[in-house]
Motif scaffolding. Structure first.
Motif, PDB file in Angstrom:
ATOM      1  N   PHE A 250       0.823  -1.211   0.000  1.00 45.61           N
ATOM      2  CA  PHE A 250       0.000   0.000   0.000  1.00 45.61           C
ATOM      3  C   PHE A 250       0.855   1.257   0.000  1.00 45.61           C
ATOM      4  O   PHE A 250       1.904   1.304   0.638  1.00 45.61           O
ATOM      5  CB  PHE A 250      -0.859   0.053   1.275  1.00 45.61           C
ATOM      6  CG  PHE A 250      -1.994  -0.908   1.285  1.00 45.61           C
ATOM      7  CD1 PHE A 250      -3.273  -0.504   0.909  1.00 45.61           C
ATOM      8  CD2 PHE A 250      -1.814  -2.219   1.688  1.00 45.61           C
ATOM      9  CE1 PHE A 250      -4.330  -1.384   0.931  1.00 45.61           C
ATOM     10  CE2 PHE A 250      -2.872  -3.105   1.717  1.00 45.61           C
ATOM     11  CZ  PHE A 250      -4.134  -2.688   1.336  1.00 45.61           C
TER      12      PHE A 250
ATOM     13  N   TYR B 209      -5.001   6.438  -2.974  1.00 42.35           N
ATOM     14  CA  TYR B 209      -4.531   5.106  -2.596  1.00 42.35           C
ATOM     15  C   TYR B 209      -3.963   4.375  -3.797  1.00 42.35           C
ATOM     16  O   TYR B 209      -4.550   4.383  -4.875  1.00 42.35           O
ATOM     17  CB  TYR B 209      -5.669   4.271  -1.997  1.00 42.35           C
ATOM     18  CG  TYR B 209      -6.103   4.774  -0.652  1.00 42.35           C
ATOM     19  CD1 TYR B 209      -5.603   4.203   0.507  1.00 42.35           C
ATOM     20  CD2 TYR B 209      -6.994   5.828  -0.536  1.00 42.35           C
ATOM     21  CE1 TYR B 209      -5.997   4.669   1.756  1.00 42.35           C
ATOM     22  CE2 TYR B 209      -7.389   6.297   0.705  1.00 42.35           C
ATOM     23  CZ  TYR B 209      -6.882   5.715   1.839  1.00 42.35           C
ATOM     24  OH  TYR B 209      -7.262   6.183   3.067  1.00 42.35           O
TER      25      TYR B 209
ATOM     26  N   ILE C 283      -2.224   0.477  -4.595  1.00 47.85           N
ATOM     27  CA  ILE C 283      -1.991  -0.849  -4.032  1.00 47.85           C
ATOM     28  C   ILE C 283      -1.398  -1.743  -5.112  1.00 47.85           C
ATOM     29  O   ILE C 283      -2.013  -1.942  -6.160  1.00 47.85           O
ATOM     30  CB  ILE C 283      -3.290  -1.480  -3.496  1.00 47.85           C
ATOM     31  CG1 ILE C 283      -4.015  -0.529  -2.545  1.00 47.85           C
ATOM     32  CG2 ILE C 283      -3.000  -2.812  -2.813  1.00 47.85           C
ATOM     33  CD1 ILE C 283      -5.431  -0.942  -2.206  1.00 47.85           C
TER      34      ILE C 283
END
Length: 175
Positions: free
Chosen positions: A19, A119, A121
């Motif tokens: 992450f 975000y 990932i």
């Protein structure tokens, strides 16, 4: 003789998730570096609501339920895979270059980058044989995964640095 009667050890499929977010504190509740066993028939949900989601992201810009991962085996195959489904009505999810709107889902490639909001990932699957469980393992990256992999999910900016949102115009090569 004992080795002949011993049960075969099942290996678990593992989804490694790296992450990145500018505010690393949003991952404080994650058990970093530890393999977490999950039942194969559970849809693993990520989002803001701790009552519904397995893994919470305490960020007001994250949907109550952002996305879900489902473990499955393809018909007539011994290989296990994952699919991801966008459960956010307001935020699109990007899996590599595929844009997922609300309730869209796609099979995860062996390695892929997932993005929504700020975000990022990186997901990497390691195969296994167990039908009952799989594992998830989290880690953090100090720098953007998109920059590290030279990937972009945003509107490209021309070399002149000016981005235009209107329709493209045709120009002559000699101009």
């Amino acid at each position: 003789m004992a080795s002949e009667t011993a049960e075969t050890e099942e290996t678990l499929t593992c989804l490694f998730m790296t992450f990145y977010h500018p505010n690393q504190e949003v991952f404080d509740d994650f058990s970093l570096g530890q393999h977490q066993r999950v039942r194969a028939d559970d849809a693993v949900k990520f989002g803001r609501d701790g009552n519904v989601c397995h893994f919470t992201l305490p960020d007001g810009r994250v949907s109550r339920i952002q996305f879900a991962l489902q473990f499955f085996r393809r018909y007539n195959s011994t290989e296990f895979d994952f699919e991801i489904k966008n459960l956010s009505k307001k935020v699109n999810l990007f899996v590599n270059d595929i844009k997922l709107s609300y309730l869209n889902k796609v099979d995860l490639p062996e390695n892929c980058t997932l993005c929504f909001g700020e975000y990022e990932i990186l997901m990497e699957k390691q195969g296994g044989r167990s039908e009952d469980y799989f594992e998830i393992c989290f880690k953090l990256s100090d720098s953007s995964l998109l920059l590290d992999r030279n990937v972009s999910f945003h509107q490209p900016v021309p070399e002149c640095g000016i981005s235009r949102t209107d329709s493209p115009t045709e120009t002559d090569e000699r101009e």
